[in-house]
Design a protein around this motif. Structure first.
Motif, short mmCIF file in Angstrom:
data_model
loop_
_atom_site.label_atom_id
_atom_site.label_comp_id
_atom_site.label_asym_id
_atom_site.label_seq_id
_atom_site.Cartn_x
_atom_site.Cartn_y
_atom_site.Cartn_z
N MET A 56 15.00 -23.24 11.30
CA MET A 56 16.16 -22.64 11.31
C MET A 56 16.75 -22.24 12.42
N GLY A 57 15.95 -21.83 13.47
CA GLY A 57 16.39 -21.54 14.75
C GLY A 57 17.24 -22.84 15.33
N ALA A 58 16.81 -23.76 15.37
CA ALA A 58 17.37 -25.17 15.70
C ALA A 58 18.52 -25.51 15.12
N ALA A 59 18.42 -25.12 13.77
CA ALA A 59 19.86 -25.51 12.95
C ALA A 59 21.02 -24.41 13.18
N LEU A 60 20.44 -23.19 13.47
CA LEU A 60 21.46 -22.26 13.65
C LEU A 60 22.26 -22.52 14.96
N LEU A 61 21.53 -22.81 16.14
CA LEU A 61 21.87 -22.97 17.23
C LEU A 61 22.91 -24.18 17.54
N VAL A 62 22.31 -25.35 17.21
CA VAL A 62 23.31 -26.57 17.08
C VAL A 62 24.40 -26.39 16.21
N GLY A 63 24.09 -25.85 15.22
CA GLY A 63 25.11 -25.64 14.06
C GLY A 63 26.56 -24.87 14.81
N ALA A 64 25.86 -23.82 15.13
CA ALA A 64 26.92 -22.84 16.07
C ALA A 64 27.72 -23.50 17.46
N ASP A 65 27.06 -24.32 17.90
CA ASP A 65 27.44 -24.96 19.11
C ASP A 65 28.43 -26.16 18.58
N PRO B 240 20.96 -16.28 28.01
CA PRO B 240 20.28 -15.53 27.10
C PRO B 240 21.31 -15.62 25.85
N ILE B 241 21.21 -16.49 24.96
CA ILE B 241 21.88 -16.79 23.76
C ILE B 241 21.39 -15.58 22.77
N ALA B 242 22.07 -14.76 22.07
CA ALA B 242 21.72 -13.57 21.20
C ALA B 242 21.50 -13.68 19.75
N PHE B 243 20.73 -12.97 19.30
CA PHE B 243 20.50 -12.85 17.90
C PHE B 243 19.85 -14.12 17.41
N VAL B 244 19.72 -15.43 17.69
CA VAL B 244 18.95 -16.47 16.91
C VAL B 244 17.58 -16.13 16.62
N ALA B 245 16.93 -15.51 17.71
CA ALA B 245 15.49 -15.04 17.45
C ALA B 245 15.37 -13.89 16.46
N LEU B 246 16.40 -13.08 16.35
CA LEU B 246 16.42 -12.06 15.18
C LEU B 246 16.82 -12.57 13.93
N THR C 182 27.25 -16.88 18.36
CA THR C 182 25.96 -16.47 17.90
C THR C 182 25.87 -14.72 17.96
N GLY C 183 26.47 -14.53 19.09
CA GLY C 183 26.50 -13.02 19.27
C GLY C 183 27.41 -11.91 18.20
N ALA C 184 28.54 -12.65 18.02
CA ALA C 184 29.34 -12.30 16.94
C ALA C 184 28.94 -12.44 15.55
N LEU C 185 28.10 -13.20 15.24
CA LEU C 185 27.53 -13.54 13.83
C LEU C 185 26.22 -12.67 13.69
N GLY C 186 25.42 -12.84 14.74
CA GLY C 186 24.41 -12.02 14.66
C GLY C 186 24.40 -10.43 14.79
N GLY C 187 25.73 -9.85 15.32
CA GLY C 187 25.83 -8.58 15.50
C GLY C 187 26.28 -8.17 14.16
N ALA C 188 26.84 -8.79 13.45
CA ALA C 188 27.29 -8.56 11.89
C ALA C 188 25.92 -8.49 11.20
N TYR C 189 25.16 -9.46 11.21
CA TYR C 189 23.82 -9.59 10.77
C TYR C 189 22.85 -8.21 10.97
N LEU C 190 22.85 -7.93 12.38
CA LEU C 190 22.17 -6.90 12.75
C LEU C 190 22.62 -5.46 11.95
#
Length: 358
Positions: A310-319, A281-287, A337-345
């Motif tokens: 964008m989702g593909a670029a975000l996830l592979v870039g984060a990895d 459950p990779i967080a916040f990419v879908a958000l 992604t959880g840390a960055l997505g939490g800040a975005y949320l």
């Protein structure tokens, strides 16, 4: 005496479009900026995948990676690229694209930027299914993946039934999903207390969300799901765009709103479940992916293809960043992604609050 100068109002900014005509007489109008942004995002995702394949204990240059992918280079390099690292990059691209397009569907149907699968409890539902298989059935990798898919789909059905009241309305859908997410997370904690130390360790690792150790066994099932459901969802791009105007307006324009919601949401739920089964459950990419894509294209509608890219670029870039920034520790992509997505949320909530929408 000075006479005040009255300025003419600014003319509304028009979008640059181009029209493609086929020999059969059909025409297709394309938004130039949206096409350019989508193409740039696809190129960025590809470049991130090449960089990810080249990272590791045996680093490779982009040229060496491309030669190995096309059958050139040394035998050792071809083995490292094709057998060890390519599956990880492909899983990252497919999972990111699935999350991106599913998030765009959820946010469009709910007409709410918070309408994301990970906020609404679908990731938690998949986690419950996977943990049940790990703790009580002691299943292997395939069984855990099947449990995650089943948990995600069942969660989707329950949320839809609870939120349905003459249709799906934005804030009720979001509130029901948030409540379901809280209850499912409590169930996840309960299942962890029932696991032994080995099972709890494996379950925690899976719940973090990671692309480490992915092989062709995760690539092919996810690729098959995406090959069927992504084109199906794209075929409903125009009705989804009309659905953003509201159910009554879309119905007046001839859109079968019930059918559009049922098909697109069902496809999005299965995409999320399959992606979660493959990588956790990779967080916040879908958000974040759909909203960032819309800011780049500045185009109305769900922006399904740009969201997937964008989702593909975000996830592979984060990895890739998790490997490069933390060295041998290789921070799991779900943590980053959880840390960055939490800040975005948090930023999104502040923006919605200032706009008087929450």
């Amino acid at each position: 005496m000075n006479t005040p100068v009255t300025r003419a109002p600014h003319a509304p900014r028009t979008r640059r479009t181009t029209t493609l005509r086929t020999p059969g007489g059909l025409s297709l109008r394309l938004d130039v900026r949206a096409v350019a942004a989508g193409t740039a995002l696809l190129a960025l995702a590809g470049a991130a995948a090449v960089a990810l394949i080249g990272s590791g204990d045996f680093p490779l240059t982009p040229g060496e990676v491309l030669r190995a992918l096309t059958g050139g280079g040394e035998a050792g390099q071809r083995f490292i690229v094709r057998e060890l690292r390519l599956p990880r990059a492909l899983v990252g691209l497919l999972v990111g694209a699935a999350f991106g397009i599913a998030g765009a569907v959820f946010q469009t149907v709910s007409r709410n930027p918070l309408g994301s699968p990970d906020v609404l409890g679908f990731g938690q539902g998949a986690s419950v299914g996977a943990l049940f298989v790990i703790v009580y059935l002691h299943g292997g990798t395939f069984a855990v993946a099947a449990g995650a898919v089943t948990g995600g789909v069942v969660t989707g059905l329950l949320i839809f039934l609870l939120a349905w009241q003459r249709g799906i309305h934005g804030y009720r859908f979001v509130l029901v999903g948030i409540g379901a997410a809280a209850m499912l997370y409590a169930l996840v904690l309960y299942l962890l207390t029932k696991a032994n130390i080995v099972e709890a360790t494996g379950a925690t690792t899976w719940m973090t969300g990671s692309l480490s150790g992915r092989d062709w066994g995760q690539v092919w099932p996810l690729a098959a799901v995406c090959a069927v459901l992504v084109p199906l969802t794209l075929a409903y791009g125009r009705p989804l765009r009309m659905l953003e105007m509201g159910e009554d307006a879309a119905g007046a324009l001839g859109v079968r709103t019930g059918r559009v919601r049922a098909v697109t949401l069902s496809a999005a739920v299965v995409l999320v479940a399959a992606a979660t089964a493959a990588a956790g459950p990779i967080a916040f990419v879908a958000l974040t992916a759909p909203q960032l894509a819309r800011r780049l294209t500045r185009a109305p509608g769900p922006n399904l293809l740009p969201s997937a890219a964008m989702g593909a670029a975000l996830l592979v870039g984060a990895d890739w960043a998790g490997q490069r920034l933390f060295g041998a520790d290789q921070l799991p992509v779900g943590v980053l992604t959880g840390a960055l997505g939490g800040a975005y949320l948090v930023r999104l909530l502040i923006t919605e609050r200032r706009g008087g929408r929450i």
